[in-house]
Design a protein around this motif. Structure first.
Motif, PDB file in Angstrom:
ATOM      1  N   LEU A  99     -10.292  -7.255  57.225  1.00 24.70           N
ATOM      2  CA  LEU A  99      -9.123  -6.439  57.538  1.00 24.70           C
ATOM      3  C   LEU A  99      -9.571  -4.993  57.523  1.00 24.70           C
ATOM      4  O   LEU A  99     -10.041  -4.501  56.498  1.00 24.70           O
ATOM      5  N   ARG A 100      -9.459  -4.346  58.645  1.00 22.58           N
ATOM      6  CA  ARG A 100      -9.828  -2.931  58.722  1.00 22.58           C
ATOM      7  C   ARG A 100      -8.542  -2.136  58.680  1.00 22.58           C
ATOM      8  O   ARG A 100      -7.715  -2.215  59.585  1.00 22.58           O
ATOM      9  N   GLY A 101      -8.363  -1.402  57.592  1.00 23.69           N
ATOM     10  CA  GLY A 101      -7.154  -0.598  57.432  1.00 23.69           C
ATOM     11  C   GLY A 101      -7.108   0.535  58.437  1.00 23.69           C
ATOM     12  O   GLY A 101      -8.142   0.977  58.959  1.00 23.69           O
ATOM     13  N   ASP A 102      -5.912   0.997  58.701  1.00 27.10           N
ATOM     14  CA  ASP A 102      -5.732   2.123  59.618  1.00 27.10           C
ATOM     15  C   ASP A 102      -6.538   3.316  59.131  1.00 27.10           C
ATOM     16  O   ASP A 102      -6.447   3.704  57.965  1.00 27.10           O
ATOM     17  N   GLY A 103      -7.357   3.863  59.998  1.00 25.12           N
ATOM     18  CA  GLY A 103      -8.134   5.043  59.673  1.00 25.12           C
ATOM     19  C   GLY A 103      -9.416   4.800  58.905  1.00 25.12           C
ATOM     20  O   GLY A 103     -10.107   5.751  58.541  1.00 25.12           O
ATOM     21  N   ALA A 104      -9.765   3.539  58.645  1.00 25.09           N
ATOM     22  CA  ALA A 104     -11.018   3.249  57.933  1.00 25.09           C
ATOM     23  C   ALA A 104     -12.201   3.652  58.803  1.00 25.09           C
ATOM     24  O   ALA A 104     -12.170   3.483  60.021  1.00 25.09           O
ATOM     25  N   GLY A 105     -13.219   4.180  58.179  1.00 29.54           N
ATOM     26  CA  GLY A 105     -14.396   4.642  58.909  1.00 29.54           C
ATOM     27  C   GLY A 105     -15.168   3.494  59.543  1.00 29.54           C
ATOM     28  O   GLY A 105     -15.101   2.351  59.069  1.00 29.54           O
ATOM     29  N   PRO A 106     -15.916   3.783  60.598  1.00 29.91           N
ATOM     30  CA  PRO A 106     -16.648   2.723  61.306  1.00 29.91           C
ATOM     31  C   PRO A 106     -17.733   2.058  60.459  1.00 29.91           C
ATOM     32  O   PRO A 106     -18.048   0.895  60.658  1.00 29.91           O
ATOM     33  N   GLN A 107     -18.289   2.781  59.491  1.00 36.06           N
ATOM     34  CA  GLN A 107     -19.327   2.217  58.633  1.00 36.06           C
ATOM     35  C   GLN A 107     -18.761   1.245  57.613  1.00 36.06           C
ATOM     36  O   GLN A 107     -19.483   0.417  57.052  1.00 36.06           O
ATOM     37  N   SER A 108     -17.453   1.317  57.375  1.00 30.91           N
ATOM     38  CA  SER A 108     -16.849   0.511  56.307  1.00 30.91           C
ATOM     39  C   SER A 108     -16.862  -0.981  56.621  1.00 30.91           C
ATOM     40  O   SER A 108     -16.916  -1.796  55.694  1.00 30.91           O
ATOM     41  N   TYR A 109     -16.825  -1.354  57.883  1.00 27.61           N
ATOM     42  CA  TYR A 109     -16.797  -2.778  58.244  1.00 27.61           C
ATOM     43  C   TYR A 109     -18.060  -3.497  57.751  1.00 27.61           C
ATOM     44  O   TYR A 109     -17.989  -4.455  56.992  1.00 27.61           O
ATOM     45  N   GLU A 110     -19.203  -3.015  58.185  1.00 30.27           N
ATOM     46  CA  GLU A 110     -20.466  -3.652  57.806  1.00 30.27           C
ATOM     47  C   GLU A 110     -20.711  -3.566  56.305  1.00 30.27           C
ATOM     48  O   GLU A 110     -21.189  -4.521  55.679  1.00 30.27           O
ATOM     49  N   SER A 111     -20.348  -2.433  55.710  1.00 21.09           N
ATOM     50  CA  SER A 111     -20.545  -2.276  54.264  1.00 21.09           C
ATOM     51  C   SER A 111     -19.698  -3.261  53.477  1.00 21.09           C
ATOM     52  O   SER A 111     -20.167  -3.854  52.501  1.00 21.09           O
ATOM     53  N   ALA A 112     -18.453  -3.476  53.879  1.00 22.67           N
ATOM     54  CA  ALA A 112     -17.576  -4.417  53.175  1.00 22.67           C
ATOM     55  C   ALA A 112     -18.130  -5.837  53.252  1.00 22.67           C
ATOM     56  O   ALA A 112     -18.146  -6.561  52.248  1.00 22.67           O
ATOM     57  N   VAL A 113     -18.605  -6.234  54.414  1.00 22.78           N
ATOM     58  CA  VAL A 113     -19.171  -7.578  54.575  1.00 22.78           C
ATOM     59  C   VAL A 113     -20.408  -7.741  53.690  1.00 22.78           C
ATOM     60  O   VAL A 113     -20.564  -8.748  52.987  1.00 22.78           O
ATOM     61  N   LYS A 114     -21.282  -6.749  53.693  1.00 15.62           N
ATOM     62  CA  LYS A 114     -22.509  -6.841  52.890  1.00 15.62           C
ATOM     63  C   LYS A 114     -22.212  -6.829  51.388  1.00 15.62           C
ATOM     64  O   LYS A 114     -22.878  -7.526  50.620  1.00 15.62           O
ATOM     65  N   LYS A 115     -21.229  -6.070  50.962  1.00 17.10           N
ATOM     66  CA  LYS A 115     -20.860  -6.057  49.543  1.00 17.10           C
ATOM     67  C   LYS A 115     -20.314  -7.433  49.134  1.00 17.10           C
ATOM     68  O   LYS A 115     -20.645  -7.947  48.061  1.00 17.10           O
ATOM     69  N   ALA A 116     -19.472  -8.020  49.970  1.00 17.50           N
ATOM     70  CA  ALA A 116     -18.919  -9.349  49.673  1.00 17.50           C
ATOM     71  C   ALA A 116     -20.040 -10.380  49.598  1.00 17.50           C
ATOM     72  O   ALA A 116     -20.090 -11.207  48.679  1.00 17.50           O
ATOM     73  N   TYR A 117     -20.970 -10.324  50.553  1.00 15.76           N
ATOM     74  CA  TYR A 117     -22.104 -11.249  50.579  1.00 15.76           C
ATOM     75  C   TYR A 117     -22.960 -11.100  49.316  1.00 15.76           C
ATOM     76  O   TYR A 117     -23.343 -12.083  48.691  1.00 15.76           O
ATOM     77  N   THR A 118     -23.228  -9.874  48.934  1.00 12.85           N
ATOM     78  CA  THR A 118     -24.061  -9.616  47.760  1.00 12.85           C
ATOM     79  C   THR A 118     -23.381 -10.139  46.496  1.00 12.85           C
ATOM     80  O   THR A 118     -24.030 -10.771  45.654  1.00 12.85           O
ATOM     81  N   ALA A 119     -22.078  -9.923  46.369  1.00 14.77           N
ATOM     82  CA  ALA A 119     -21.344 -10.383  45.185  1.00 14.77           C
ATOM     83  C   ALA A 119     -21.373 -11.900  45.057  1.00 14.77           C
ATOM     84  O   ALA A 119     -21.595 -12.431  43.967  1.00 14.77           O
TER      85      ALA A 119
END
Length: 187
Positions: A99-119
């Motif tokens: 879920l990409r919130g309104d106004g979220a930066g373009p880098q946040s998508y990949e970072s969120a996926v990688k953080k979830a994967y790492t956890a």
């Protein structure tokens, strides 16, 4: 007139057996990939002639549970005026949803996926994993991982079944707070 080379009986048997095995394994793979419950998985294993304790089952979040968790994380961030992306991955690190919130930066998508994967890969919040880099700095070189705060595992019976990652807030502590809000709605 063309000359046709005759193939030996042994070559025909080996070729036919190999083809039959490939078709059987391909069918088993297609069947097991579509199995959605333990009964069908066990039936597929039995049909393929798998004996004994050679298969295992895993627990995964339903899409409804993943959606509730992601929405709770996004709501927590929006309540504090933060623009973030939330990702939920399954036990195998495959993205279930983002879920990409309104106004979220373009880098946040990949970072969120990688953080979830790492956890989920280490069954630990990513803020704890960051501390391990002092002793093992090459951990950060593992593909698709991101050792920044903002990812939390979701567990069932102490085993990781999913990961929630949040990215885009001004600090990893906030990202992780929002990710934890998502995990908390699951109980």
């Amino acid at each position: 007139m063309k000359h046709v080379k005759r193939v030996s009986k042994r070559t025909r048997v080996i070729t036919g057996t190999s083809l039959a095995a490939a078709v059987a394994l391909g069918g088993f793979g297609a069947y097991s990939a579509s199995a959605s419950d333990d009964t069908r998985t066990v039936a597929a294993a039995q049909a393929a002639g798998v004996k004994g304790n050679t298969t295992t089952t895993t627990t995964h979040l339903t899409i409804d549970a993943a959606s509730k968790a992601a929405q709770a994380a996004l709501d927590a961030a929006e309540k504090e005026g933060q623009r973030v992306t939330v990702a939920v991955v399954d036990r195998n690190g495959n993205t279930v949803l983002t879920l990409r919130g309104d106004g979220a930066g373009p880098q946040s998508y990949e970072s969120a996926v990688k953080k979830a994967y790492t956890a989920v890969a280490w069954n630990s919040p990513t803020s704890e994993l960051v501390k391990r880099l002092d002793d093992a700095p090459t951990l950060k070189d593992i593909p698709n991982t991101l050792f920044l705060a903002g990812g939390v595992p979701v567990t069932a019976k102490n085993a990781p079944i999913a990961g929630i990652g949040v990215a885009g807030a001004p600090s990893g502590a906030l990202d992780e707070k929002f990710a934890r809000a998502g995990a908390d709605v699951l109980g």
